[in-house]
Each structure stands twice: as C-alpha cells, then as structure tokens.
Scaffold this motif. Structure first.
Motif, PDB file in Angstrom:
ATOM      1  N   GLU A  39      27.467   8.111  60.009  1.00  0.00           N
ATOM      2  CA  GLU A  39      28.635   8.645  60.727  1.00  0.00           C
ATOM      3  C   GLU A  39      29.237   7.569  61.625  1.00  0.00           C
ATOM      4  OE1 GLU A  39      30.449  11.500  60.470  1.00  0.00           O
ATOM      5  OE2 GLU A  39      29.194  11.715  58.690  1.00  0.00           O
ATOM      6  N   ALA A  40      28.379   6.775  62.264  1.00  0.00           N
ATOM      7  CA  ALA A  40      28.871   5.716  63.152  1.00  0.00           C
ATOM      8  C   ALA A  40      29.671   4.673  62.366  1.00  0.00           C
ATOM      9  CB  ALA A  40      27.700   5.053  63.867  1.00  0.00           C
ATOM     10  N   GLU A  41      29.232   4.395  61.127  1.00  0.00           N
ATOM     11  CA  GLU A  41      29.946   3.409  60.307  1.00  0.00           C
ATOM     12  C   GLU A  41      31.274   3.958  59.782  1.00  0.00           C
ATOM     13  OE1 GLU A  41      26.441   0.665  58.391  1.00  0.00           O
ATOM     14  OE2 GLU A  41      26.622   2.730  57.641  1.00  0.00           O
ATOM     15  N   ARG A  42      31.390   5.282  59.748  1.00  0.00           N
ATOM     16  CA  ARG A  42      32.650   5.905  59.306  1.00  0.00           C
ATOM     17  C   ARG A  42      33.608   6.018  60.492  1.00  0.00           C
ATOM     18  NH1 ARG A  42      32.694   9.607  54.577  1.00  0.00           N
ATOM     19  NH2 ARG A  42      30.991   8.969  53.254  1.00  0.00           N
ATOM     20  N   SER A  43      33.718   4.943  61.225  1.00  0.00           N
ATOM     21  CA  SER A  43      34.550   4.936  62.429  1.00  0.00           C
ATOM     22  C   SER A  43      35.953   4.436  62.093  1.00  0.00           C
ATOM     23  CB  SER A  43      33.924   4.019  63.482  1.00  0.00           C
ATOM     24  OG  SER A  43      33.983   2.678  63.024  1.00  0.00           O
ATOM     25  N   GLU A  44      36.848   4.657  63.026  1.00  0.00           N
ATOM     26  CA  GLU A  44      38.231   4.200  62.855  1.00  0.00           C
ATOM     27  C   GLU A  44      38.271   2.678  62.705  1.00  0.00           C
ATOM     28  OE1 GLU A  44      42.215   4.480  62.225  1.00  0.00           O
ATOM     29  OE2 GLU A  44      40.768   6.110  62.245  1.00  0.00           O
TER      30      GLU A  44
END
Length: 136
Positions: A39-44
C-alpha cells in the motif's frame, strides 16, 4: 541490444502463440506474475501520470543494474507491464534510454493490439524509468 533470459523466453512464448486470443490469455498470465506492491508503494509519488489506468512504478539500483516493479488496476495492462519489466530487466542505463518500445511489442506480436491510450501509458512508464535511471 541484449535480451535477458526472461525477455527471450517471453519473446519465444508470444511468437509461438496462435492469434490474439492466445496472446491475450498469455498477457493475463504474465500480469499475474507481477510482484505485488505494498500500500505504501502505491503512493501518489510512485504513480505514473499519462496512463488512463492507475499505474505505479518503483525502481532501485542494485549492483549497477536497475530493478523495477510495477502494478496497475487494469488486468491487460498488468500483462503489458510484466512484458515491459522483463525487457528492461538488468539493462544498463544507456540501453534502457535507447529502448524502442513499439519495436519490442511488435516483436511479441502485440503491436497492433496496443491502442493509442495503452501505447501512451506504456511510454509514460518507460519515460518514468528513464527519469529514475537518469537521476542516479
């Protein structure tokens, strides 16, 4: 330009596919091979702009070679991303900068199936890779 073992395998697999339906199934299978992003890597900050679908790209240099991981919310695009990732796997920066993306997908027999929006999206992903590599 050198082909990694995985890229050579992809090329062989896709060129032996009989027609678009078989290639589409292969794309779905290849997309399933992508290592999931957290989830952290799926950041803006990791989002690739210029894609109609949501696409995230992370990359890191390891022993002088870049390793990329990507994710998308679109199934077909995940397969195309997987094929892009195997093509750039282990390439030195100058080869990555010179990569001819339309030629790679044409060799795979997928060139005609790439809509302009998908083509633009994949080019945006490659451009982001080039930016990451160029920044080192």
């Amino acid at each position: 330009m050198s082909l990694s073992a995985h890229a050579a395998q992809a090329l062989e697999t896709f060129t032996q596919a009989a027609g678009w339906e078989q290639r589409a199934r292969l794309l779905m299978q290849w997309g399933g091979r992508l290592e999931p992003l957290s989830e952290a890597e799926r950041s803006e900050a990791n989002r690739v702009h210029g894609c109609e679908s949501l696409v995230w790209l992370v990359g890191a240099a390891k022993d002088g070679h870049w390793q990329f991981r990507a994710a998308s919310d679109a199934r077909l695009l995940r397969g195309l991303l997987a094929l892009l990732l195997v093509r750039v796997e282990g390439l030195p920066g100058p080869e990555l900068q010179a990569l001819d993306l339309p030629d790679w997908f044409a060799q795979l027999g997928l060139g005609r199936q790439l809509s302009p929006s998908r083509s633009n999206g994949l080019n945006a992903v490659l451009q982001r890779m080039r930016e990451l590599v160029g920044g080192v």
